[in-house]
Design a protein around this motif. Structure first.
Motif, PDB file in Angstrom:
ATOM      1  N   ILE A   6      33.121  39.003  40.414  1.00 20.17           N
ATOM      2  CA  ILE A   6      33.663  39.708  39.253  1.00 20.17           C
ATOM      3  C   ILE A   6      34.190  38.699  38.244  1.00 20.17           C
ATOM      4  N   ASN A   7      34.867  37.660  38.730  1.00 26.09           N
ATOM      5  CA  ASN A   7      35.412  36.649  37.820  1.00 26.09           C
ATOM      6  C   ASN A   7      34.311  35.948  37.032  1.00 26.09           C
ATOM      7  N   MET A   8      33.189  35.670  37.684  1.00 25.16           N
ATOM      8  CA  MET A   8      32.065  35.033  37.011  1.00 25.16           C
ATOM      9  C   MET A   8      31.496  35.954  35.932  1.00 25.16           C
ATOM     10  N   LEU A   9      31.348  37.233  36.268  1.00 27.41           N
ATOM     11  CA  LEU A   9      30.831  38.199  35.301  1.00 27.41           C
ATOM     12  C   LEU A   9      31.783  38.332  34.118  1.00 27.41           C
ATOM     13  N   GLU A  10      33.093  38.368  34.385  1.00 22.94           N
ATOM     14  CA  GLU A  10      34.070  38.444  33.302  1.00 22.94           C
ATOM     15  C   GLU A  10      33.961  37.237  32.375  1.00 22.94           C
ATOM     16  N   SER A  11      33.848  36.069  32.950  1.00 17.49           N
ATOM     17  CA  SER A  11      33.740  34.846  32.148  1.00 17.49           C
ATOM     18  C   SER A  11      32.478  34.884  31.284  1.00 17.49           C
ATOM     19  N   TYR A  12      31.366  35.272  31.887  1.00 17.41           N
ATOM     20  CA  TYR A  12      30.098  35.381  31.151  1.00 17.41           C
ATOM     21  C   TYR A  12      30.214  36.375  30.005  1.00 17.41           C
ATOM     22  N   VAL A  70      33.458  45.926  32.977  1.00 18.69           N
ATOM     23  CA  VAL A  70      33.923  44.542  33.095  1.00 18.69           C
ATOM     24  C   VAL A  70      34.046  43.899  31.714  1.00 18.69           C
ATOM     25  N   ALA A  71      33.168  44.248  30.796  1.00 19.48           N
ATOM     26  CA  ALA A  71      33.255  43.700  29.436  1.00 19.48           C
ATOM     27  C   ALA A  71      34.567  44.100  28.776  1.00 19.48           C
ATOM     28  N   ASP A  79      42.327  40.222  34.526  1.00 21.47           N
ATOM     29  CA  ASP A  79      41.726  39.712  35.756  1.00 21.47           C
ATOM     30  C   ASP A  79      41.398  40.927  36.617  1.00 21.47           C
ATOM     31  N   LEU A  80      40.188  41.407  36.468  1.00 20.42           N
ATOM     32  CA  LEU A  80      39.781  42.640  37.128  1.00 20.42           C
ATOM     33  C   LEU A  80      39.759  42.496  38.649  1.00 20.42           C
ATOM     34  N   ALA A  81      39.353  41.335  39.149  1.00 15.05           N
ATOM     35  CA  ALA A  81      39.324  41.127  40.601  1.00 15.05           C
ATOM     36  C   ALA A  81      40.729  41.276  41.183  1.00 15.05           C
TER      37      ALA A  81
END
Length: 107
Positions: A6-12, A70-71, A79-81
């Protein structure tokens, strides 16, 4: 293939939408995608006429729902995770679950 977090997707998505991300527009897209999931589920359950949908079609629409949810979090620096873990711990206590997600992840 690398596992997605999830953190990777948020960053992207934070990089993807940058300062142009409008939470109202993203929310409207989220609602639209949720409607598409609802339509496919209604067809699968026989509550609505339509061509049978594949698991792949449902997976694509669910991916869209996750993308926009997530966007919205990412452009608001949420921090969704961490939020998911905290919410699950509260729910596990409230509903007296035998395990919470944090403990489940420990194995």
């Amino acid at each position: 293939m690398q596992e997605l977090s999830i953190n990777m997707l948020e960053s992207y998505l934070r990089e993807h939408y940058g300062d142009t991300g409008n939470e109202q527009s993203l929310f409207m897209k989220l609602v639209e995608e949720m409607g598409e999931v609802a339509e496919l589920l209604n067809i699968r359950a026989g509550r609505k006429a339509g061509d049978a949908c594949s698991d792949n079609e449902l997976a694509e629409e669910l991916a869209d729902v996750i993308h926009y949810a997530v966007a919205i979090a990412s452009i608001n620096n949420i921090d969704l995770a961490a939020s998911i873990l905290e919410k699950d711990q509260r729910a596990a206590k409230k509903y007296n679950h035998s395990i919470n997600l944090t403990d489940y992840m420990k194995g």
